[in-house]
Design a protein around this motif. Structure first.
Motif, PDB file in Angstrom:
ATOM      1  N   VAL A   1      47.825 -23.422  67.211  1.00 14.81           N
ATOM      2  CA  VAL A   1      47.595 -23.145  68.630  1.00 14.81           C
ATOM      3  C   VAL A   1      48.782 -23.670  69.419  1.00 14.81           C
ATOM      4  CG1 VAL A   1      45.088 -23.152  68.494  1.00 14.81           C
ATOM      5  CG2 VAL A   1      46.280 -25.288  68.924  1.00 14.81           C
ATOM      6  N   ILE A   2      49.136 -22.935  70.470  1.00 11.62           N
ATOM      7  CA  ILE A   2      50.288 -23.308  71.286  1.00 11.62           C
ATOM      8  C   ILE A   2      49.834 -23.417  72.738  1.00 11.62           C
ATOM      9  CG2 ILE A   2      52.673 -22.792  71.863  1.00 11.62           C
ATOM     10  CD1 ILE A   2      52.883 -21.066  69.420  1.00 11.62           C
ATOM     11  N   PRO A   3      49.457 -24.622  73.162  1.00 14.13           N
ATOM     12  CA  PRO A   3      49.004 -24.809  74.539  1.00 14.13           C
ATOM     13  C   PRO A   3      50.175 -24.898  75.505  1.00 14.13           C
ATOM     14  CG  PRO A   3      48.783 -26.843  73.272  1.00 14.13           C
ATOM     15  CD  PRO A   3      49.387 -25.830  72.360  1.00 14.13           C
ATOM     16  N   PRO A   4      49.900 -24.879  76.821  1.00 13.24           N
ATOM     17  CA  PRO A   4      50.968 -25.173  77.779  1.00 13.24           C
ATOM     18  C   PRO A   4      51.445 -26.612  77.598  1.00 13.24           C
ATOM     19  CG  PRO A   4      48.834 -25.130  78.866  1.00 13.24           C
ATOM     20  CD  PRO A   4      48.616 -24.629  77.478  1.00 13.24           C
ATOM     21  N   ALA A   5      52.625 -26.908  78.100  1.00 13.62           N
ATOM     22  CA  ALA A   5      53.219 -28.229  77.883  1.00 13.62           C
ATOM     23  C   ALA A   5      52.328 -29.357  78.374  1.00 13.62           C
ATOM     24  CB  ALA A   5      54.589 -28.292  78.568  1.00 13.62           C
ATOM     25  N   THR A   6      51.581 -29.106  79.449  1.00 14.76           N
ATOM     26  CA  THR A   6      50.724 -30.147  80.007  1.00 14.76           C
ATOM     27  C   THR A   6      49.613 -30.563  79.062  1.00 14.76           C
ATOM     28  OG1 THR A   6      49.422 -28.414  81.069  1.00 14.76           O
ATOM     29  CG2 THR A   6      51.138 -29.478  82.404  1.00 14.76           C
ATOM     30  N   ALA A   7      49.256 -29.709  78.108  1.00 14.97           N
ATOM     31  CA  ALA A   7      48.109 -29.977  77.243  1.00 14.97           C
ATOM     32  C   ALA A   7      48.482 -30.271  75.795  1.00 14.97           C
ATOM     33  CB  ALA A   7      47.144 -28.791  77.298  1.00 14.97           C
ATOM     34  N   ILE A   8      49.768 -30.297  75.473  1.00 17.96           N
ATOM     35  CA  ILE A   8      50.160 -30.521  74.071  1.00 17.96           C
ATOM     36  C   ILE A   8      49.594 -31.835  73.543  1.00 17.96           C
ATOM     37  CG2 ILE A   8      52.099 -30.939  72.507  1.00 17.96           C
ATOM     38  CD1 ILE A   8      53.765 -29.040  74.238  1.00 17.96           C
ATOM     39  N   ALA A   9      49.799 -32.917  74.275  1.00 17.09           N
ATOM     40  CA  ALA A   9      49.360 -34.227  73.797  1.00 17.09           C
ATOM     41  C   ALA A   9      47.841 -34.288  73.663  1.00 17.09           C
ATOM     42  CB  ALA A   9      49.854 -35.322  74.738  1.00 17.09           C
ATOM     43  N   THR A  10      47.123 -33.699  74.613  1.00 15.12           N
ATOM     44  CA  THR A  10      45.666 -33.693  74.565  1.00 15.12           C
ATOM     45  C   THR A  10      45.152 -32.945  73.344  1.00 15.12           C
ATOM     46  OG1 THR A  10      45.464 -33.853  76.961  1.00 15.12           O
ATOM     47  CG2 THR A  10      43.596 -32.917  75.780  1.00 15.12           C
ATOM     48  N   VAL A  11      45.691 -31.755  73.112  1.00 17.46           N
ATOM     49  CA  VAL A  11      45.261 -30.940  71.978  1.00 17.46           C
ATOM     50  C   VAL A  11      45.650 -31.611  70.662  1.00 17.46           C
ATOM     51  CG1 VAL A  11      45.585 -28.715  70.826  1.00 17.46           C
ATOM     52  CG2 VAL A  11      45.311 -28.808  73.303  1.00 17.46           C
ATOM     53  N   ALA A  12      46.858 -32.149  70.595  1.00 13.79           N
ATOM     54  CA  ALA A  12      47.311 -32.805  69.368  1.00 13.79           C
ATOM     55  C   ALA A  12      46.454 -34.028  69.041  1.00 13.79           C
ATOM     56  CB  ALA A  12      48.776 -33.213  69.509  1.00 13.79           C
ATOM     57  N   GLU A  13      46.032 -34.753  70.056  1.00 13.99           N
ATOM     58  CA  GLU A  13      45.186 -35.920  69.820  1.00 13.99           C
ATOM     59  C   GLU A  13      43.834 -35.520  69.233  1.00 13.99           C
ATOM     60  OE1 GLU A  13      43.339 -39.781  72.222  1.00 13.99           O
ATOM     61  OE2 GLU A  13      44.424 -38.217  73.310  1.00 13.99           O
ATOM     62  N   VAL A  14      43.241 -34.448  69.767  1.00 11.93           N
ATOM     63  CA  VAL A  14      41.949 -33.994  69.266  1.00 11.93           C
ATOM     64  C   VAL A  14      42.073 -33.469  67.837  1.00 11.93           C
ATOM     65  CG1 VAL A  14      40.092 -32.302  69.582  1.00 11.93           C
ATOM     66  CG2 VAL A  14      41.083 -33.455  71.563  1.00 11.93           C
ATOM     67  N   LEU A  15      43.144 -32.733  67.565  1.00 11.09           N
ATOM     68  CA  LEU A  15      43.316 -32.112  66.252  1.00 11.09           C
ATOM     69  C   LEU A  15      43.908 -33.059  65.222  1.00 11.09           C
ATOM     70  CD1 LEU A  15      44.500 -28.580  67.384  1.00 11.09           C
ATOM     71  CD2 LEU A  15      42.274 -29.225  66.475  1.00 11.09           C
ATOM     72  N   SER A  16      44.422 -34.189  65.667  1.00 10.01           N
ATOM     73  CA  SER A  16      44.953 -35.274  64.828  1.00 10.01           C
ATOM     74  C   SER A  16      46.257 -34.894  64.150  1.00 10.01           C
ATOM     75  CB  SER A  16      43.942 -35.733  63.773  1.00 10.01           C
ATOM     76  OG  SER A  16      43.845 -34.828  62.697  1.00 10.01           O
ATOM     77  N   PRO A  17      47.209 -35.827  64.152  1.00  9.73           N
ATOM     78  CA  PRO A  17      48.502 -35.580  63.491  1.00  9.73           C
ATOM     79  C   PRO A  17      48.297 -35.299  62.001  1.00  9.73           C
ATOM     80  CG  PRO A  17      48.590 -37.529  64.888  1.00  9.73           C
ATOM     81  CD  PRO A  17      47.146 -37.137  64.801  1.00  9.73           C
TER      82      PRO A  17
END
Length: 256
Positions: free
Chosen positions: A41-57
Motif C-alpha cells: 500500500v502506498i499512502p500519502p506522505a502524511t500517513a506513511i508512519a501511521t500505516v507502517a506502525e500498524v503494519l509493523s516493520p
C-alpha cells in the motif's frame, strides 16, 4: 519449483486522513495472506508512519511512498527525501506516475535519478510507465513505453530488482477507459523484454474485480497496481483473494 510472486498493491493518491489510513491498515494487519501474494500500500506522505506502525516493520505488507526527491537533503521546500520516507517506514518508492509526469515536470531523467536514490537507500523502486491516447493512436505505444523503461533503468545493474507498472495514461483515473488484455499483452511483453527477468511487470489502469483475472492471466503480468477499486480495504482484499485463486485451465489442459 520456485513459487511465483503475485504483487497486489494500491496507491491512495491524495486521499485518507490519519484515522482513515489507520483503520484501513488495521484490516490488512489482521490478514493471513495466501502463499505467493505480495501486498503493498502506498499512502500519502502524511500517513506513511501511521500505516507502517500498524503494519509493523518487516511485515507481509510493504508500505510505500508516492514520491521522493532524488537528493538526500537540501533546500527543496515542500519536498521529502528518500531517507525521510524510509525513516517514516516506507520500503517501496513509486516513481514516474503519469500524473507527476504531466503536472509536476517528472522527466525521464528525474525518474532515473529517483530510481538510483531509492536503490542507494535500500528501497524498492516501482516505476510507472505508459503512453497517452494520442501516442497509442499514432502507433507509438511500444516505442514510448520502452523508451521510458530504458531511461528509468539507465545505469542500474541488470540483476537489481525494480518493479515496473504499465499504466496506460488513457486507462487510469476516474474517467479512464479499461484496457483489454489484447491491448496490454504486447506492451507488457515489450517491457519485460527490455527490463529483463529481475524486473516484475505489474499492470495498472481501471483495474476491477471484473477484469483482474484476465489481466493476471497474461504471461508477463506479475501483479496489479490498483486505484479506486482498492481504496476500500474490502476491495483490496477481494482483489488479493482473486489473485490467489488458480488460473482457469484452457480447454484441453491437464484438468479438462
Amino acid at each position: 519449483m520456485t513459487e511465483q510472486t503475485t504483487w497486489i498493491g494500491t496507491s491512495w493518491k491524495m486521499t485518507k486522513t490519519l484515522a482513515e489510513a489507520r483503520a484501513y491498515a488495521r484490516v490488512l494487519a489482521g490478514c493471513d495472506w495466501a502463499p505467493g501474494i505480495r501486498p503493498f500500500v502506498i499512502p500519502p506522505a502524511t500517513a506513511i508512519a501511521t500505516v507502517a506502525e500498524v503494519l509493523s516493520p518487516g511485515g507481509a505488507v510493504l508500505v510505500g511512498a508516492q514520491d521522493a526527491h532524488w537528493e538526500d537533503e537540501g533546500a527543496w521546500t515542500g519536498e521529502v527525501s528518500v531517507p525521510q520516507v524510509k525513516d517514516a517506514g516506507a520500503r517501496l518508492l513509486e516513481i514516474g506516475h503519469s500524473e507527476r509526469r504531466a503536472h509536476f515536470a517528472e522527466t525521464d531523467e528525474r525518474v532515473n535519478l529517483k530510481v538510483h536514490a531509492a536503490l542507494r537507500h535500500g528501497l524498492l523502486p516501482l516505476v510507472c510507465v505508459g503512453e497517452t491516447a494520442q501516442q497509442r493512436a499514432a502507433g507509438a505505444a511500444l516505442d514510448t513505453v520502452t523508451a521510458q523503461v530504458r531511461a528509468a533503468l539507465a545505469g542500474v545493474p541488470a540483476t537489481t530488482r525494480v518493479l515496473l507498472a504499465y499504466e496506460p495514461v488513457w486507462a487510469i483515473g476516474e474517467h479512464g477507459t479499461p484496457a483489454t488484455p489484447e491491448q496490454v499483452r504486447d506492451v507488457v511483453t515489450a517491457i519485460a523484454r527490455v527490463a529483463g527477468p529481475a524486473r516484475p511487470v505489474l499492470y495498472g489502469g481501471s483495474v476491477s474485480l471484473d477484469n483482474a483475472r484476465d489481466l493476471l492471466d497474461l504471461p508477463q503480468v506479475s501483479g496489479l497496481f490498483v486505484g479506486r477499486a482498492a481504496w476500500d480495504a474490502g476491495g483490496f482484499l477481494a482483489l488479493a483473494d482473486l489473485a490467489a485463486q488458480p488460473a482457469p485451465q484452457a480447454p484441453g489442459g491437464p484438468y479438462s
